[in-house]
Design an enzyme around this catalytic site. Structure first.
Site, mmCIF file in Angstrom:
data_model
loop_
_atom_site.group_PDB
_atom_site.id
_atom_site.type_symbol
_atom_site.label_atom_id
_atom_site.label_comp_id
_atom_site.label_asym_id
_atom_site.label_seq_id
_atom_site.Cartn_x
_atom_site.Cartn_y
_atom_site.Cartn_z
ATOM 1 N N HIS A 36 0.951 -1.230 -0.228
ATOM 2 C CA HIS A 36 0.457 -0.072 -0.174
ATOM 3 C C HIS A 36 0.475 1.087 0.046
ATOM 4 O O HIS A 36 0.540 2.917 0.295
ATOM 5 C CB HIS A 36 -1.510 0.024 0.750
ATOM 6 C CG HIS A 36 -2.314 -0.962 0.945
ATOM 7 N ND1 HIS A 36 -3.620 -0.569 0.714
ATOM 8 C CD2 HIS A 36 -1.992 -2.519 0.973
ATOM 9 C CE1 HIS A 36 -4.367 -1.681 0.550
ATOM 10 N NE2 HIS A 36 -3.419 -2.410 0.781
ATOM 11 N N THR A 37 2.360 1.783 0.167
ATOM 12 C CA THR A 37 2.905 2.783 -0.183
ATOM 13 C C THR A 37 2.702 3.187 -1.513
ATOM 14 O O THR A 37 2.789 4.029 -2.256
ATOM 15 C CB THR A 37 4.484 1.689 -0.560
ATOM 16 O OG1 THR A 37 5.006 0.719 -1.428
ATOM 17 C CG2 THR A 37 4.462 1.702 1.034
ATOM 18 N N ASP A 38 2.276 2.694 -2.865
ATOM 19 C CA ASP A 38 1.879 3.410 -4.407
ATOM 20 C C ASP A 38 1.016 4.590 -3.850
ATOM 21 O O ASP A 38 1.582 5.335 -4.354
ATOM 22 C CB ASP A 38 1.424 1.991 -5.347
ATOM 23 C CG ASP A 38 0.279 1.341 -5.030
ATOM 24 O OD1 ASP A 38 -0.104 1.375 -3.642
ATOM 25 O OD2 ASP A 38 0.001 0.428 -5.944
ATOM 26 N N SER A 127 -2.910 -9.458 -8.944
ATOM 27 C CA SER A 127 -3.331 -8.717 -10.463
ATOM 28 C C SER A 127 -4.310 -9.072 -11.822
ATOM 29 O O SER A 127 -4.173 -8.933 -12.774
ATOM 30 C CB SER A 127 -2.292 -7.611 -10.841
ATOM 31 O OG SER A 127 -1.160 -6.921 -9.955
ATOM 32 N N ASP A 173 0.133 -1.976 -9.926
ATOM 33 C CA ASP A 173 -0.252 -3.043 -11.141
ATOM 34 C C ASP A 173 -0.338 -2.844 -11.910
ATOM 35 O O ASP A 173 0.788 -3.193 -12.375
ATOM 36 C CB ASP A 173 -1.214 -3.805 -10.446
ATOM 37 C CG ASP A 173 -2.309 -3.882 -8.700
ATOM 38 O OD1 ASP A 173 -1.102 -3.685 -8.497
ATOM 39 O OD2 ASP A 173 -3.642 -3.740 -8.589
ATOM 40 N N TYR A 221 -10.577 -1.106 0.599
ATOM 41 C CA TYR A 221 -9.510 -0.824 0.619
ATOM 42 C C TYR A 221 -9.110 0.674 0.566
ATOM 43 O O TYR A 221 -8.392 1.780 0.747
ATOM 44 C CB TYR A 221 -9.076 -0.894 -1.184
ATOM 45 C CG TYR A 221 -7.473 -0.362 -1.659
ATOM 46 C CD1 TYR A 221 -6.965 -1.154 -1.990
ATOM 47 C CD2 TYR A 221 -7.739 1.182 -2.216
ATOM 48 C CE1 TYR A 221 -4.986 -0.955 -1.948
ATOM 49 C CE2 TYR A 221 -6.685 0.769 -2.766
ATOM 50 C CZ TYR A 221 -5.450 0.215 -3.250
ATOM 51 O OH TYR A 221 -4.185 0.617 -3.670
HETATM 52 C C1 GLA Z 1 -3.745 -3.287 -5.010
HETATM 53 C C2 GLA Z 1 -3.756 -2.480 -5.550
HETATM 54 C C3 GLA Z 1 -2.219 -1.650 -5.741
HETATM 55 C C4 GLA Z 1 -1.555 -1.576 -4.471
HETATM 56 C C5 GLA Z 1 -1.936 -3.194 -4.079
HETATM 57 C C6 GLA Z 1 -1.258 -3.045 -2.091
HETATM 58 O O1 GLA Z 1 -2.966 -4.289 -5.776
HETATM 59 O O2 GLA Z 1 -4.193 -2.636 -6.652
HETATM 60 O O3 GLA Z 1 -2.268 0.010 -6.716
HETATM 61 O O4 GLA Z 1 -2.342 0.135 -3.036
HETATM 62 O O5 GLA Z 1 -3.086 -3.185 -3.683
HETATM 63 O O6 GLA Z 1 0.384 -2.393 -2.356
#
Ligand code: GLA
Length: 385
Positions: A36-38, A127, A173, A221
């Site tokens: 969840h850093t993106d 993804s 992703d 989320y």
């Molecule tokens: C999902 C989201 C990504 C990212 C991850 C957690 O895959 O689509 O953008 O935030 O969760 O790192």
């Protein structure tokens, strides 16, 4: 020829009576560290797997868009003029969302016939949705003669998810699916979008264990994202140098603890810790210290469980088993969380035995075995015209 590529090609010919004008492939990804850093402008280590989604497409001359899913035997069709209509929970929303976003960026849409096929588990944290978005976007751009840069394609996929599907996901992703490199990990800076590629050592492997618990990312989320934004805003009001949690050190966060609601503090603690772990991991990978890298995966999972509340009992059990089974260097949940997969860094020679032992031990605790697989890192999305 790749098995899925021939499957979607042959099925396209059978259904539509002609060869596809284009076949595309977009891989799934493993989020190895940086949870969840993106969307906090932070750092992630990811890798694209050889499991992928294939999309065969050609023009349709009757104004109807048709998509057949050859792996799940599902068919959908809709008039081009109704492509903006969303059906809740429908897999075709990912394609419709991509169509909307491409049109908003100037593409002239036309009806199409398509066949899709995937070797990715759905809604598990690898993804599959981004792989569908990017494979569809590459194929439709070809049919519609629309040109976009790689980064624009990634943004189109993300915007489809954000605006059409309704999850405020980050860019990880789609960006990974496009920029993946065979045999390599990507260390991505989500502020600058710079990528560093690191060869993945061949004496270790990543085992994926799927709990089978499907996550509906959107609500949980979006809540996590709001908490992170609140933390960044509160910290920015005290420090001009902060525009995102990326700018916050652990010491700075702890000093501000009394000014933050506890839940917001805990969420931020996870992000700040994850960013620090990625920076540390980058160093460890460059010196070949895989054991210490593995230990960071365990730390990451602990933080997900304690601070970010995005684990679940089944994932915790898989990771705890990882700590006790021979050959495992590290394990954590991967991706959005709340179910889906855990990843286990193991000695390559022990991978097959590890999968068996993990499945047996988990089954004893839960009653049903997880699906396990050993992943290989493959290349990014491709077009075959
Ligand atoms: C999902 C989201 C990504 C990212 C991850 C957690 O895959 O689509 O953008 O935030 O969760 O790192």
């Amino acid at each position: 020829m790749n098995e899925l590529r021939s499957k979607v090609t042959l099925e396209f010919e059978r259904r539509y009576g002609t060869a596809p004008a284009i076949v595309t492939r977009a891989p799934g990804r493993l989020e190895l560290l940086g949870n969840h850093t993106d969307y906090n402008e932070g750092f992630v280590i990811s890798g694209t797997v050889t499991n992928a989604t294939w999309f065969a497409a050609g023009p349709a001359d009757d104004g109807i868009c048709r998509i057949f899913d050859a792996c799940h035997d599902k068919y959908a069709e809709f008039p081009l003029a109704e492509a903006e209509k969303k059906v809740d929970g429908d897999w075709v929303n990912y394609v419709k969302g991509v169509m909307q976003e491409m049109q908003q960026r100037g593409a002239a849409a036309a009806a199409f016939n398509a066949v899709v096929g995937t070797s990715l588990p759905l809604a598990a944290g690898m993804s599959s949705s981004a792989a569908l978005e990017i494979s569809a976007a590459f194929a439709l751009a070809h049919l519609w003669r629309a040109e976009f840069s790689d980064d624009q394609f990634a943004r189109i996929g993300q915007a489809a998810e954000n605006n059409f599907v309704g999850a405020r996901t980050g860019l990880l992703d789609q960006f990974s699916a496009i920029h993946g490199r065979a045999g390599h990990l990507l260390i991505i800076d989500f502020r600058t979008l710079e990528i560093e590629t690191v060869p993945f050592p061949d004496d270790v492997a990543f085992v994926v264990a799927n709990t089978g618990i499907k996550h509906d990312l959107s609500e949980a989320y979006n809540e996590r994202r709001r908490s992170c934004e609140t933390a960044a805003e509160l910290l920015a009001s005290q420090d001009d140098g902060v525009t995102a949690l990326r700018d916050v050190t652990e010491a700075r966060l702890d000093a501000a603890k009394s000014h933050l609601p506890l839940r917001v503090y805990r969420r931020a603690k996870h992000i700040v810790g994850e960013n620090a772990r990625v920076i540390q991991a980058r160093q460890l990978l460059s010196t070949g210290n895989i054991e210490a890298f593995g230990a960071l995966l365990f730390d990451s999972h602990d933080s997900s469980r304690q601070n970010f509340d995005n684990s679940c009992p089944e994932l915790d059990i898989l990771v705890e088993l990882g700590r006790t089974l021979p050959g495992c260097l590290g394990a954590r949940l991967s991706g959005g969380g709340f179910g889906g997969i855990s990843i286990h860094l193991v000695q390559a020679a022990a991978a097959a035995t590890y999968c068996e032992r993990l499945a047996t031990a988990y089954s004893t605790r839960i009653g049903t075995p997880p699906t396990t697989m050993t992943c290989e890192f493959g290349g990014g999305a491709e077009r075959y015209v």
